[in-house]
Design a protein around this motif. Structure first.
Motif, PDB file in Angstrom:
ATOM      1  N   SER A   1       0.823  -1.216   0.000  1.00 53.55           N
ATOM      2  CA  SER A   1       0.000   0.000   0.000  1.00 53.55           C
ATOM      3  C   SER A   1       0.853   1.260   0.000  1.00 53.55           C
ATOM      4  O   SER A   1       0.529   2.225  -0.699  1.00 53.55           O
ATOM      5  CB  SER A   1      -0.967  -0.006   1.176  1.00 53.55           C
ATOM      6  N   SER A   2       1.959   1.262   0.732  1.00 52.88           N
ATOM      7  CA  SER A   2       2.813   2.455   0.721  1.00 52.88           C
ATOM      8  C   SER A   2       3.494   2.630  -0.634  1.00 52.88           C
ATOM      9  O   SER A   2       3.687   3.759  -1.091  1.00 52.88           O
ATOM     10  CB  SER A   2       3.841   2.394   1.847  1.00 52.88           C
ATOM     11  N   GLY A   3       3.826   1.535  -1.296  1.00 50.95           N
ATOM     12  CA  GLY A   3       4.401   1.643  -2.634  1.00 50.95           C
ATOM     13  C   GLY A   3       3.410   2.211  -3.632  1.00 50.95           C
ATOM     14  O   GLY A   3       3.764   3.026  -4.491  1.00 50.95           O
ATOM     15  N   ILE A   4       2.150   1.808  -3.519  1.00 55.67           N
ATOM     16  CA  ILE A   4       1.120   2.350  -4.420  1.00 55.67           C
ATOM     17  C   ILE A   4       0.906   3.833  -4.152  1.00 55.67           C
ATOM     18  O   ILE A   4       0.805   4.641  -5.092  1.00 55.67           O
ATOM     19  CB  ILE A   4      -0.195   1.551  -4.251  1.00 55.67           C
ATOM     20  N   VAL A   5       0.859   4.206  -2.871  1.00 54.44           N
ATOM     21  CA  VAL A   5       0.683   5.622  -2.519  1.00 54.44           C
ATOM     22  C   VAL A   5       1.871   6.441  -3.026  1.00 54.44           C
ATOM     23  O   VAL A   5       1.687   7.543  -3.573  1.00 54.44           O
ATOM     24  CB  VAL A   5       0.490   5.788  -0.995  1.00 54.44           C
ATOM     25  N   MET A   6       3.074   5.922  -2.865  1.00 49.44           N
ATOM     26  CA  MET A   6       4.255   6.646  -3.343  1.00 49.44           C
ATOM     27  C   MET A   6       4.204   6.827  -4.856  1.00 49.44           C
ATOM     28  O   MET A   6       4.536   7.907  -5.374  1.00 49.44           O
ATOM     29  CB  MET A   6       5.535   5.898  -2.957  1.00 49.44           C
ATOM     30  N   THR A   7       3.778   5.818  -5.573  1.00 53.02           N
ATOM     31  CA  THR A   7       3.709   5.906  -7.027  1.00 53.02           C
ATOM     32  C   THR A   7       2.673   6.936  -7.455  1.00 53.02           C
ATOM     33  O   THR A   7       2.932   7.757  -8.346  1.00 53.02           O
ATOM     34  CB  THR A   7       3.355   4.528  -7.624  1.00 53.02           C
TER      35      THR A   7
ATOM     36  N   VAL B   1      10.360   9.625  -6.294  1.00 50.30           N
ATOM     37  CA  VAL B   1       9.328   9.009  -5.454  1.00 50.30           C
ATOM     38  C   VAL B   1       8.447   8.101  -6.302  1.00 50.30           C
ATOM     39  O   VAL B   1       8.078   6.996  -5.884  1.00 50.30           O
ATOM     40  CB  VAL B   1       8.493  10.106  -4.736  1.00 50.30           C
ATOM     41  N   MET B   2       8.134   8.549  -7.525  1.00 54.53           N
ATOM     42  CA  MET B   2       7.308   7.749  -8.415  1.00 54.53           C
ATOM     43  C   MET B   2       8.020   6.454  -8.813  1.00 54.53           C
ATOM     44  O   MET B   2       7.409   5.396  -8.924  1.00 54.53           O
ATOM     45  CB  MET B   2       6.962   8.553  -9.672  1.00 54.53           C
ATOM     46  N   LEU B   3       9.323   6.494  -8.998  1.00 52.30           N
ATOM     47  CA  LEU B   3      10.071   5.294  -9.359  1.00 52.30           C
ATOM     48  C   LEU B   3      10.353   4.395  -8.157  1.00 52.30           C
ATOM     49  O   LEU B   3      10.514   3.182  -8.310  1.00 52.30           O
ATOM     50  CB  LEU B   3      11.393   5.693 -10.027  1.00 52.30           C
ATOM     51  N   ALA B   4      10.419   4.967  -6.958  1.00 54.08           N
ATOM     52  CA  ALA B   4      10.686   4.166  -5.756  1.00 54.08           C
ATOM     53  C   ALA B   4       9.452   3.402  -5.298  1.00 54.08           C
ATOM     54  O   ALA B   4       9.578   2.370  -4.630  1.00 54.08           O
ATOM     55  CB  ALA B   4      11.188   5.066  -4.628  1.00 54.08           C
ATOM     56  N   GLY B   5       8.265   3.859  -5.670  1.00 53.25           N
ATOM     57  CA  GLY B   5       7.029   3.199  -5.258  1.00 53.25           C
ATOM     58  C   GLY B   5       6.941   1.743  -5.685  1.00 53.25           C
ATOM     59  O   GLY B   5       6.664   0.860  -4.866  1.00 53.25           O
ATOM     60  N   PRO B   6       7.156   1.432  -6.973  1.00 51.00           N
ATOM     61  CA  PRO B   6       7.117   0.020  -7.375  1.00 51.00           C
ATOM     62  C   PRO B   6       8.206  -0.827  -6.717  1.00 51.00           C
ATOM     63  O   PRO B   6       7.991  -2.009  -6.448  1.00 51.00           O
ATOM     64  CB  PRO B   6       7.309   0.068  -8.892  1.00 51.00           C
TER      65      PRO B   6
ATOM     66  N   GLY C   1       9.331  -5.089  -2.732  1.00 50.17           N
ATOM     67  CA  GLY C   1       9.975  -5.520  -1.494  1.00 50.17           C
ATOM     68  C   GLY C   1       9.048  -6.295  -0.575  1.00 50.17           C
ATOM     69  O   GLY C   1       9.497  -6.950   0.362  1.00 50.17           O
ATOM     70  N   SER C   2       7.748  -6.251  -0.850  1.00 50.25           N
ATOM     71  CA  SER C   2       6.798  -6.976  -0.012  1.00 50.25           C
ATOM     72  C   SER C   2       6.710  -8.454  -0.374  1.00 50.25           C
ATOM     73  O   SER C   2       6.205  -9.251   0.418  1.00 50.25           O
ATOM     74  CB  SER C   2       5.413  -6.347  -0.132  1.00 50.25           C
ATOM     75  N   ILE C   3       7.191  -8.841  -1.531  1.00 52.84           N
ATOM     76  CA  ILE C   3       7.066 -10.230  -1.994  1.00 52.84           C
ATOM     77  C   ILE C   3       7.730 -11.217  -1.036  1.00 52.84           C
ATOM     78  O   ILE C   3       7.116 -12.237  -0.686  1.00 52.84           O
ATOM     79  CB  ILE C   3       7.597 -10.365  -3.432  1.00 52.84           C
ATOM     80  N   PRO C   4       8.962 -10.992  -0.549  1.00 55.06           N
ATOM     81  CA  PRO C   4       9.543 -11.954   0.399  1.00 55.06           C
ATOM     82  C   PRO C   4       8.738 -12.098   1.690  1.00 55.06           C
ATOM     83  O   PRO C   4       8.682 -13.190   2.266  1.00 55.06           O
ATOM     84  CB  PRO C   4      10.937 -11.386   0.693  1.00 55.06           C
ATOM     85  N   PHE C   5       8.086 -11.020   2.122  1.00 56.53           N
ATOM     86  CA  PHE C   5       7.282 -11.113   3.339  1.00 56.53           C
ATOM     87  C   PHE C   5       6.049 -11.986   3.119  1.00 56.53           C
ATOM     88  O   PHE C   5       5.670 -12.758   3.996  1.00 56.53           O
ATOM     89  CB  PHE C   5       6.871  -9.717   3.820  1.00 56.53           C
ATOM     90  N   PHE C   6       5.422 -11.882   1.951  1.00 56.50           N
ATOM     91  CA  PHE C   6       4.268 -12.730   1.661  1.00 56.50           C
ATOM     92  C   PHE C   6       4.684 -14.194   1.530  1.00 56.50           C
ATOM     93  O   PHE C   6       3.975 -15.096   1.981  1.00 56.50           O
ATOM     94  CB  PHE C   6       3.555 -12.270   0.393  1.00 56.50           C
ATOM     95  N   ILE C   7       5.837 -14.448   0.931  1.00 59.55           N
ATOM     96  CA  ILE C   7       6.312 -15.824   0.775  1.00 59.55           C
ATOM     97  C   ILE C   7       6.605 -16.443   2.133  1.00 59.55           C
ATOM     98  O   ILE C   7       6.184 -17.567   2.440  1.00 59.55           O
ATOM     99  CB  ILE C   7       7.548 -15.863  -0.144  1.00 59.55           C
ATOM    100  N   SER C   8       7.330 -15.736   2.987  1.00 58.80           N
ATOM    101  CA  SER C   8       7.656 -16.284   4.302  1.00 58.80           C
ATOM    102  C   SER C   8       6.421 -16.379   5.190  1.00 58.80           C
ATOM    103  O   SER C   8       6.332 -17.265   6.039  1.00 58.80           O
ATOM    104  CB  SER C   8       8.754 -15.463   4.976  1.00 58.80           C
ATOM    105  N   SER C   9       5.447 -15.489   4.979  1.00 57.02           N
ATOM    106  CA  SER C   9       4.192 -15.594   5.725  1.00 57.02           C
ATOM    107  C   SER C   9       3.461 -16.879   5.366  1.00 57.02           C
ATOM    108  O   SER C   9       2.918 -17.560   6.236  1.00 57.02           O
ATOM    109  CB  SER C   9       3.307 -14.389   5.424  1.00 57.02           C
ATOM    110  N   GLY C  10       3.459 -17.226   4.088  1.00 56.42           N
ATOM    111  CA  GLY C  10       2.830 -18.476   3.665  1.00 56.42           C
ATOM    112  C   GLY C  10       3.537 -19.693   4.228  1.00 56.42           C
ATOM    113  O   GLY C  10       2.893 -20.665   4.634  1.00 56.42           O
ATOM    114  N   ARG C  11       4.852 -19.649   4.261  1.00 56.28           N
ATOM    115  CA  ARG C  11       5.608 -20.781   4.823  1.00 56.28           C
ATOM    116  C   ARG C  11       5.314 -20.962   6.304  1.00 56.28           C
ATOM    117  O   ARG C  11       5.137 -22.082   6.781  1.00 56.28           O
ATOM    118  CB  ARG C  11       7.100 -20.565   4.627  1.00 56.28           C
ATOM    119  N   ASN C  12       5.271 -19.851   7.031  1.00 56.76           N
ATOM    120  CA  ASN C  12       5.016 -19.949   8.475  1.00 56.76           C
ATOM    121  C   ASN C  12       3.581 -20.370   8.767  1.00 56.76           C
ATOM    122  O   ASN C  12       3.331 -21.058   9.753  1.00 56.76           O
ATOM    123  CB  ASN C  12       5.335 -18.625   9.164  1.00 56.76           C
TER     124      ASN C  12
END
Length: 138
Positions: free
Chosen positions: A48-54, A81-86, A91-102
């Motif tokens: 969500s913060s990446g979308i807002v930044m974009t 800021v527009m380029l840093a948003g995506p 950067g959230s992808i590893p958190f979703f992957i490890s959340s699924g594993r746990n």
């Protein structure tokens, strides 16, 4: 003789000090579930913060190109800021992957004794029966 005893004692003491720890405690199902929830929350915050930044960067950059009031450095800042948003969203992808594993680790297949009511000479008696329990914790 004193030197040999001293050397043997020295190696016994230092060998024990430099050895590995006994064993680390295992995580429980609740620990894995809490860790999964925390990682899932962090993942959604990053997305969500990446979308807002974009969006903010795109609006500021387009306004900077239309108006001559803003300086070039301010337009460049919105561009970054527009380029840093995506990148933040990616950067959230590893958190979703490890959340699924746990969360998969919190699913448990356990063997336990369940109480069972059985009749015995005109009365009901509670007898433990072995059972295979499959728990999914959300």
């Amino acid at each position: 003789m004193k030197k040999i005893i001293f050397i043997i004692t020295f190696f016994l003491v230092t060998g024990r000090l430099l050895s590995q720890a006994e064993t680390s405690p295992e995580f429980t199902k609740e620990d894995y579930l809490q860790k999964s929830k925390n990682q899932n929350t962090i993942g959604w915050v990053l997305v969500s913060s990446g979308i807002v930044m974009t969006v903010v960067g795109a609006i500021g950059f387009s306004n900077g190109m239309d108006d001559n009031d803003q300086s070039d450095s301010e337009t460049d800042t919105y561009g970054f800021v527009m380029l840093a948003g995506p990148l933040v969203s990616l950067g959230s992808i590893p958190f979703f992957i490890s959340s699924g594993r746990n969360s998969k680790k919190s699913i448990a297949l356990t063997l336990s004794n369940q109480p069972n009511f059985a009749s015995q000479q005109y009365a009901f008696v509670v007898r433990p029966e072995p059972s295979l329990t499959f728990k999914i914790v959300f």
